[in-house]
Design a protein around this motif. Structure first.
Motif, PDB file in Angstrom:
ATOM      1  N   ILE A  70      -1.971   0.829  -3.452  1.00 41.46           N
ATOM      2  CA  ILE A  70      -2.438   1.024  -2.084  1.00 41.46           C
ATOM      3  C   ILE A  70      -2.713   2.514  -1.927  1.00 41.46           C
ATOM      4  O   ILE A  70      -1.886   3.346  -2.289  1.00 41.46           O
ATOM      5  CB  ILE A  70      -1.420   0.499  -1.041  1.00 41.46           C
ATOM      6  CG1 ILE A  70      -1.924   0.781   0.373  1.00 41.46           C
ATOM      7  CG2 ILE A  70      -0.041   1.081  -1.264  1.00 41.46           C
ATOM      8  CD1 ILE A  70      -1.119   0.070   1.455  1.00 41.46           C
ATOM      9  N   TRP A  84      -6.249  -1.457  -0.572  1.00 44.56           N
ATOM     10  CA  TRP A  84      -5.287  -1.884  -1.569  1.00 44.56           C
ATOM     11  C   TRP A  84      -5.872  -2.961  -2.466  1.00 44.56           C
ATOM     12  O   TRP A  84      -6.893  -3.581  -2.163  1.00 44.56           O
ATOM     13  CB  TRP A  84      -4.008  -2.388  -0.897  1.00 44.56           C
ATOM     14  CG  TRP A  84      -4.221  -3.490   0.095  1.00 44.56           C
ATOM     15  CD1 TRP A  84      -4.194  -4.836  -0.129  1.00 44.56           C
ATOM     16  CD2 TRP A  84      -4.506  -3.334   1.498  1.00 44.56           C
ATOM     17  NE1 TRP A  84      -4.441  -5.520   1.025  1.00 44.56           N
ATOM     18  CE2 TRP A  84      -4.635  -4.641   2.048  1.00 44.56           C
ATOM     19  CE3 TRP A  84      -4.667  -2.225   2.331  1.00 44.56           C
ATOM     20  CZ2 TRP A  84      -4.917  -4.845   3.393  1.00 44.56           C
ATOM     21  CZ3 TRP A  84      -4.943  -2.432   3.670  1.00 44.56           C
ATOM     22  CH2 TRP A  84      -5.066  -3.728   4.188  1.00 44.56           C
ATOM     23  N   SER A 169       2.562   3.049  -0.775  1.00 44.57           N
ATOM     24  CA  SER A 169       1.610   4.132  -1.004  1.00 44.57           C
ATOM     25  C   SER A 169       2.326   5.437  -1.319  1.00 44.57           C
ATOM     26  O   SER A 169       3.538   5.574  -1.109  1.00 44.57           O
ATOM     27  CB  SER A 169       0.750   4.338   0.242  1.00 44.57           C
ATOM     28  OG  SER A 169       1.517   4.976   1.260  1.00 44.57           O
TER      29      SER A 169
END
Length: 215
Positions: A70, A84, A169
């Motif tokens: 992501i 993502w 992330s």
């Protein structure tokens, strides 16, 4: 006339010899050949354009690149764009874990404000969830606070169950607005003036940004 010029050229005659053979001038023969060359170039360009268009057609863009990731891209002081991708094996494993098909699972983004924190997955300043429609692989997160650090999880939250993180992330920071002050500007000034022996933010300094550069 052009066909005759090409036939004589194929026999190996020079431009001057072709002009004499056709009872014409060198200039006229050169003009005809240049015109033919331009037509050939246009035709080649059209063919190349068709080929490129075919390659770049949305029909040829894969739905997945088979990567578990992501990515966050700040779009301004108050907006982050997230996209993502998931491997098929990852989707299958998650679906198997929850004993449901992937399309039946409730998918969410969880946005954490981790400014000045060593984030361990729980110790954020605040978080909020975004419910995702099925078949979504990107999202704009709006109304964020400027000059803050965020991490976003993509995950599953079945009914009456805890949020299950599938992807996390790297952290990103929203920029300041023009004229905005740094988050630690007052602390920096106190440290620079000698009123503070060490930076006030040192104990909570986040190494995420440095880590992401070294990876």
């Amino acid at each position: 006339m052009v066909e005759e010029i090409l036939a004589l050229k194929k026999r190996g005659l020079t431009i001057k010899q072709i002009a004499e053979e056709m009872d014409s001038t060198v200039g006229k023969i050169q003009y005809r050949l240049r015109k033919l060359q331009k037509l050939d170039q246009k035709s080649s360009f059209k063919k190349a354009r068709v080929q490129v268009t075919s390659v770049l057609s949305p029909r040829n863009i894969p739905s997945s690149y088979e990567l578990d990731r992501i990515v966050l891209l700040p779009q301004g002081p108050h907006t982050i764009y997230a996209y993502w991708d998931l491997k098929a094996i990852t989707r299958n494993m998650v679906a198997h874990h929850f004993t449901k098909s992937w399309s039946d699972l409730n998918k969410k983004l969880r946005v954490y404000d981790i400014s000045d924190l060593h984030f361990n997955g729980h110790n954020c300043h605040l978080y909020f969830d975004i419910c995702l429609p099925e078949m979504t692989d990107n999202w704009f997160i709006n109304d964020l606070e400027e000059n803050r650090t965020f991490i976003i999880d993509f995950g599953i939250q079945p009914d009456s169950s805890e949020f299950f993180t599938v992807l996390r992330s790297d952290p990103v920071e929203t920029p300041r607005t023009e004229g905005g002050s740094m988050r630690h500007s007052e602390g920096v000034n106190r440290w620079k003036s000698g009123d503070q022996k060490s930076p006030e933010w040192y104990e909570q300094f986040s190494t995420y940004s440095i880590y992401s550069l070294l990876k």
